[in-house]
Design an enzyme around this catalytic site. Structure first.
Site, PDB file in Angstrom:
ATOM      1  N   ASP A  67      33.594  32.926  28.300  1.00  0.00           N
ATOM      2  CA  ASP A  67      33.734  34.302  27.829  1.00  0.00           C
ATOM      3  C   ASP A  67      34.712  34.417  26.662  1.00  0.00           C
ATOM      4  O   ASP A  67      35.439  33.478  26.348  1.00  0.00           O
ATOM      5  CB  ASP A  67      34.169  35.223  28.985  1.00  0.00           C
ATOM      6  CG  ASP A  67      35.254  34.603  29.873  1.00  0.00           C
ATOM      7  OD1 ASP A  67      35.921  33.660  29.412  1.00  0.00           O
ATOM      8  OD2 ASP A  67      35.429  35.070  31.003  1.00  0.00           O
ATOM      9  N   ASN A 136      39.536  40.460  42.112  1.00  0.00           N
ATOM     10  CA  ASN A 136      38.411  41.262  42.620  1.00  0.00           C
ATOM     11  C   ASN A 136      37.141  40.417  42.802  1.00  0.00           C
ATOM     12  O   ASN A 136      36.062  40.949  43.008  1.00  0.00           O
ATOM     13  CB  ASN A 136      38.129  42.443  41.678  1.00  0.00           C
ATOM     14  CG  ASN A 136      37.765  41.980  40.269  1.00  0.00           C
ATOM     15  OD1 ASN A 136      37.627  40.788  40.013  1.00  0.00           O
ATOM     16  ND2 ASN A 136      37.597  42.933  39.361  1.00  0.00           N
ATOM     17  N   HIS A 138      35.834  38.422  40.474  1.00  0.00           N
ATOM     18  CA  HIS A 138      35.026  38.178  39.275  1.00  0.00           C
ATOM     19  C   HIS A 138      35.034  36.698  38.889  1.00  0.00           C
ATOM     20  O   HIS A 138      35.994  35.978  39.157  1.00  0.00           O
ATOM     21  CB  HIS A 138      35.433  39.089  38.106  1.00  0.00           C
ATOM     22  CG  HIS A 138      36.717  38.759  37.414  1.00  0.00           C
ATOM     23  ND1 HIS A 138      37.563  39.722  36.893  1.00  0.00           N
ATOM     24  CD2 HIS A 138      37.310  37.563  37.119  1.00  0.00           C
ATOM     25  CE1 HIS A 138      38.586  39.129  36.323  1.00  0.00           C
ATOM     26  NE2 HIS A 138      38.469  37.830  36.450  1.00  0.00           N
ATOM     27  N   GLU A 143      32.281  41.449  36.620  1.00  0.00           N
ATOM     28  CA  GLU A 143      33.064  42.292  37.523  1.00  0.00           C
ATOM     29  C   GLU A 143      32.174  42.775  38.676  1.00  0.00           C
ATOM     30  O   GLU A 143      30.947  42.701  38.583  1.00  0.00           O
ATOM     31  CB  GLU A 143      33.592  43.504  36.745  1.00  0.00           C
ATOM     32  CG  GLU A 143      34.388  43.154  35.483  1.00  0.00           C
ATOM     33  CD  GLU A 143      35.823  42.731  35.771  1.00  0.00           C
ATOM     34  OE1 GLU A 143      36.163  42.486  36.946  1.00  0.00           O
ATOM     35  OE2 GLU A 143      36.600  42.629  34.807  1.00  0.00           O
TER      36      GLU A 143
HETATM   37  C1  F6R Z   1      38.534  33.168  32.176  1.00  0.00           C
HETATM   38  C2  F6R Z   1      37.688  33.849  33.146  1.00  0.00           C
HETATM   39  C3  F6R Z   1      38.250  34.618  34.292  1.00  0.00           C
HETATM   40  C4  F6R Z   1      39.429  33.942  34.968  1.00  0.00           C
HETATM   41  C5  F6R Z   1      39.957  34.804  36.124  1.00  0.00           C
HETATM   42  C6  F6R Z   1      41.187  34.194  36.771  1.00  0.00           C
HETATM   43  O1  F6R Z   1      37.766  32.516  31.187  1.00  0.00           O
HETATM   44  O2  F6R Z   1      36.518  33.802  32.984  1.00  0.00           O
HETATM   45  O3  F6R Z   1      37.226  34.836  35.227  1.00  0.00           O
HETATM   46  O4  F6R Z   1      39.042  32.687  35.455  1.00  0.00           O
HETATM   47  O5  F6R Z   1      40.279  36.072  35.651  1.00  0.00           O
HETATM   48  O6  F6R Z   1      42.234  34.229  35.844  1.00  0.00           O
HETATM   49  P1  F6R Z   1      43.614  33.498  36.152  1.00  0.00           P
HETATM   50  O7  F6R Z   1      43.318  32.048  36.232  1.00  0.00           O
HETATM   51  O8  F6R Z   1      44.479  33.837  34.967  1.00  0.00           O
HETATM   52  O9  F6R Z   1      44.115  34.055  37.440  1.00  0.00           O
END
Ligand code: F6R
Length: 235
Positions: A67, A136, A138, A143
């Site tokens: 992403d 959450n 994701h 989401e």
């Molecule tokens: C990042 C992504 C997100 C993160 C998720 C966890 O490229 O796609 O889904 O993997 O938000 O983020 P952290 O590791 O910062 O807790």
């Protein structure tokens, strides 16, 4: 699904890096699906160490990231392109032309989503897709919703994600409100999936891995993937 429990972030990172490293050794031309965020930083550091020790060779590796924020360029230090260069690509012998991140500055977002989906397909999708998980549930920026989005798409970030990500920006108003993300279908095409989660993700990991499969907990779809490994910190 294999679940590997570790007792620290460092061990989680070492285990994840050894799984990705083994993929690189076994198939030097692998396509690695990569993630940003706090979770994979230690994993990338261990991969860099393996590269410096002469164990891993990235010269034939291709990468495709999950992403990117919309509206900030790759030179912006909060962009995911910048993160990847800074945390991995600048430190190993990968050809940057073989590293792919969605273009958050593309004028035509729909065309960029289609291009990125086609790119993933033309690479044969990821041999190994690394994932983090949001509080959450994701994965990527998929989401909670009432359906699983299949393909690469532009998505509005939820309030909780904006807040969680604001720690990296000067203030919350600067966090982009939309992003381009692989869809759940794009992610599920990966031949292998490696999900990493620190101790702070304990509750959502339990819900995602042992709860109902529902788009309200996007990561729960991984229960349906035939080759998923989850590395968690379970102190
Ligand atoms: C990042 C992504 C997100 C993160 C998720 C966890 O490229 O796609 O889904 O993997 O938000 O983020 P952290 O590791 O910062 O807790």
């Amino acid at each position: 699904m294999r679940i590997i429990k570790t007792d620290s972030y460092e061990k989680m990172s070492a285990v994840a890096a050894s799984i990705i490293g083994a993929q690189i050794v076994i198939k030097p031309s692998s396509v690695l699906g990569l993630a940003t965020g706090s979770s994979p930083i230690g994993t990338y550091q261990d991969l860099i160490k393996g590269y410096n020790d002469g164990v891993y060779d990235f010269s034939h590796i291709k990468t495709i990231n999950l992403d990117e924020y919309v509206g900030i360029s790759g030179e912006n230090e909060n962009s995911y392109r910048y993160f990847m260069n800074d945390n991995l690509f600048n430190h190993v012998n990968i050809d940057k032309a073989n590293t792919f991140v969605p273009d958050g500055m593309a004028a035509d977002k729909a065309a960029e989503c289609e291009r990125y989906e086609n790119l993933a397909g033309s690479l044969g999708y990821a041999d190994l897709q690394l994932l983090g998980i949001g509080q959450n549930g994701h994965i990527g920026f998929n989401e909670p919703l009432d359906y699983f989005p299949l393909k690469v798409h532009e998505v509005g970030l939820t309030e909780s994600t904006i807040q969680a990500n604001s720690r990296l920006f000067d203030d919350e108003s600067q966090v982009p409100r939309t992003a381009i993300t692989m869809g759940i279908g794009t992610i599920m095409q990966a031949k292998r999936i490696l999900l990493i989660a620190g101790a702070d993700k304990k509750d959502i990991i339990k819900e995602a891995l042992y709860g109902k499969i529902t788009p309200q907990v996007p990561a729960s779809v991984l229960q349906l993937h035939r080759n998923t490994t989850v590395v968690v910190v379970d102190e």
